[in-house]
Design an enzyme around this catalytic site. Sequence first.
Site, PDB file in Angstrom:
ATOM      1  CE  LYS A  80      81.184 133.849  -4.560  1.00 61.60           C
ATOM      2  NZ  LYS A  80      80.287 134.652  -5.412  1.00 61.60           N
ATOM      3  CE1 TYR A  85      83.693 136.694 -12.318  1.00 63.21           C
ATOM      4  CE2 TYR A  85      82.794 138.908 -12.035  1.00 63.21           C
ATOM      5  CZ  TYR A  85      82.616 137.539 -12.110  1.00 63.21           C
ATOM      6  OH  TYR A  85      81.356 137.023 -11.976  1.00 63.21           O
TER       7      TYR A  85
HETATM    8  N1  LIG Z   1      77.407 135.542  -6.825  1.00 61.39           N
HETATM    9  C1  LIG Z   1      77.278 136.650  -7.545  1.00 61.39           C
HETATM   10  O1  LIG Z   1      76.908 137.710  -7.024  1.00 61.39           O
HETATM   11  C2  LIG Z   1      77.565 136.633  -9.025  1.00 61.39           C
HETATM   12  C3  LIG Z   1      77.413 137.836  -9.738  1.00 61.39           C
HETATM   13  C4  LIG Z   1      77.679 137.835 -11.103  1.00 61.39           C
HETATM   14  C5  LIG Z   1      78.030 136.656 -11.763  1.00 61.39           C
HETATM   15  N2  LIG Z   1      78.199 135.519 -11.048  1.00 61.39           N
HETATM   16  C6  LIG Z   1      78.591 134.305 -11.785  1.00 61.39           C
HETATM   17  O2  LIG Z   1      77.776 133.224 -11.386  1.00 61.39           O
HETATM   18  C7  LIG Z   1      78.519 132.006 -11.450  1.00 61.39           C
HETATM   19  C8  LIG Z   1      78.439 131.296 -10.117  1.00 61.39           C
HETATM   20  O3  LIG Z   1      79.034 132.137  -9.132  1.00 61.39           O
HETATM   21  P1  LIG Z   1      78.973 131.826  -7.581  1.00 61.39           P
HETATM   22  O4  LIG Z   1      78.670 133.095  -6.896  1.00 61.39           O
HETATM   23  O5  LIG Z   1      78.121 130.642  -7.341  1.00 61.39           O
HETATM   24  O6  LIG Z   1      80.504 131.509  -7.281  1.00 61.39           O
HETATM   25  P2  LIG Z   1      81.228 130.190  -6.754  1.00 61.39           P
HETATM   26  O7  LIG Z   1      82.675 130.525  -6.703  1.00 61.39           O
HETATM   27  O8  LIG Z   1      80.584 129.715  -5.510  1.00 61.39           O
HETATM   28  O9  LIG Z   1      80.914 129.141  -7.915  1.00 61.39           O
HETATM   29  C9  LIG Z   1      81.780 128.867  -8.993  1.00 61.39           C
HETATM   30  C10 LIG Z   1      82.033 127.373  -8.982  1.00 61.39           C
HETATM   31  O10 LIG Z   1      82.759 127.011 -10.135  1.00 61.39           O
HETATM   32  C11 LIG Z   1      83.861 126.173  -9.766  1.00 61.39           C
HETATM   33  N3  LIG Z   1      84.885 126.412 -10.785  1.00 61.39           N
HETATM   34  C12 LIG Z   1      85.548 127.557 -11.023  1.00 61.39           C
HETATM   35  N4  LIG Z   1      86.317 127.434 -12.109  1.00 61.39           N
HETATM   36  C13 LIG Z   1      86.147 126.174 -12.553  1.00 61.39           C
HETATM   37  C14 LIG Z   1      86.666 125.447 -13.657  1.00 61.39           C
HETATM   38  N5  LIG Z   1      87.532 126.001 -14.525  1.00 61.39           N
HETATM   39  N6  LIG Z   1      86.281 124.164 -13.840  1.00 61.39           N
HETATM   40  C15 LIG Z   1      85.403 123.578 -12.987  1.00 61.39           C
HETATM   41  N7  LIG Z   1      84.860 124.224 -11.919  1.00 61.39           N
HETATM   42  C16 LIG Z   1      85.235 125.497 -11.719  1.00 61.39           C
HETATM   43  C17 LIG Z   1      84.246 126.628  -8.369  1.00 61.39           C
HETATM   44  O11 LIG Z   1      84.920 125.625  -7.645  1.00 61.39           O
HETATM   45  C18 LIG Z   1      82.862 126.914  -7.789  1.00 61.39           C
HETATM   46  O12 LIG Z   1      82.277 125.759  -7.249  1.00 61.39           O
HETATM   47  C19 LIG Z   1      79.936 132.382 -11.845  1.00 61.39           C
HETATM   48  O13 LIG Z   1      80.103 132.195 -13.222  1.00 61.39           O
HETATM   49  C20 LIG Z   1      80.007 133.859 -11.499  1.00 61.39           C
HETATM   50  O14 LIG Z   1      80.952 134.537 -12.294  1.00 61.39           O
HETATM   51  C21 LIG Z   1      77.957 135.469  -9.694  1.00 61.39           C
END
Ligand SMILES: NC(=O)c1ccc[n+]([C@@H]2O[C@H](COP(=O)([O-])OP(=O)(O)OC[C@H]3O[C@@H](n4cnc5c(N)ncnc54)[C@H](O)[C@@H]3O)[C@@H](O)[C@H]2O)c1
Length: 305
Positions: free
Chosen positions: A176, A140
Amino acid sequence: MKDILVTGGSGFIGSNIVLELQSRFPEARITVLEDFRSSCFKNLLGFKGDLLAYDCSDRAWMNWAKGKKLDIIYHMAAITDTTILDEQKMMFDNVEGFRNVLDLAVEKKAAVVYASSAATYGSIDRPIKESDAGHPNNIYGYSKWIMDQLAPSYYDKTKVVGLRFFNVFGPREYYKGHAASMIYQLALKMMEGHRPRIFKWGEQKRDHIYVKDVVTATLMAHKAKVSTVMNLGTGQATSFNEIVDALNEALGTNHKPDYFDNPYSFYQNFTQADMSHHEKMTGFRCRYTTREGILDYVRNYLLKK
Ligand SMILES: NC(=O)c1ccc[n+]([C@@H]2O[C@H](COP(=O)([O-])OP(=O)(O)OC[C@H]3O[C@@H](n4cnc5c(N)ncnc54)[C@H](O)[C@@H]3O)[C@@H](O)[C@H]2O)c1
């Protein structure tokens, strides 16, 4: 910014961004691109815009954009479950999805603000600078690192700003499941009357940032002086013992931690964002400390359900 695309817009952070954009800019035309693999439409109840139910790594969705204007893309879609070990799938979905977004942004002359991650850093036991990236512990983090290396090849074509989120917590993370924040998982256990289970001896420190600050920073990010990638954390490291204290304060309980051995050799025992580059780029400062975020989250959301 009138025409806005948010990928991953029903996810935890994405849905908070979408609903804040809608409330701040009621005239904006907001479209969500989302395949619901780790979220649910319920995060978007109240959203009045359009929704494309596509996988962003499949270029088919890009037909939608023909003849349309686009000012900015907030790219949040990604596989976010760090326990997924299928390397080809993680790389394809995360990196090719991002490449499609960048290609479309260039065509439309739209700015891009995208989610990178502190997982690009690996284990570093001091405040982390952007230049420390490149030592991810899992596929990841590696996919996010490759995204960060891809982005600069578009810098001369459009504005591209990456945000390396540290540990984010707050409303709308329910879907999640096991990938939701430790703060949420500990809060649920404590609300059920159980002692919080944390690794011995609770002194591991992480930079936990409240999602309301993440949304504020994300909506400011396109104002960065130049295309760049920047940290997004509180700039402070908080131990799991301190998190349990804040949760007890918010819940009015007095649960003592139930410590157990950490089975993971690659565990990040310490993360703390150095926020100086980000502050220089946009002037952003967090409104909430981790403790204040926990109090707001528990009292105004988790206890109100
Ligand atoms: N939450 C954290 O602590 C954190 C930390 C570092 C980075 N991030 C990044 O922030 C972003 C949002 O994360 P989050 O915590 O809201 O997670 P999340 O899983 O709730 O959100 C990701 C969303 O993207 C959608 N998705 C995934 N792959 C897809 C694709 N190929 N096409 C269309 N939709 C797709 C999923 O269904 C989901 O709704 C992500 O890129 C994640 O890597 C989050």
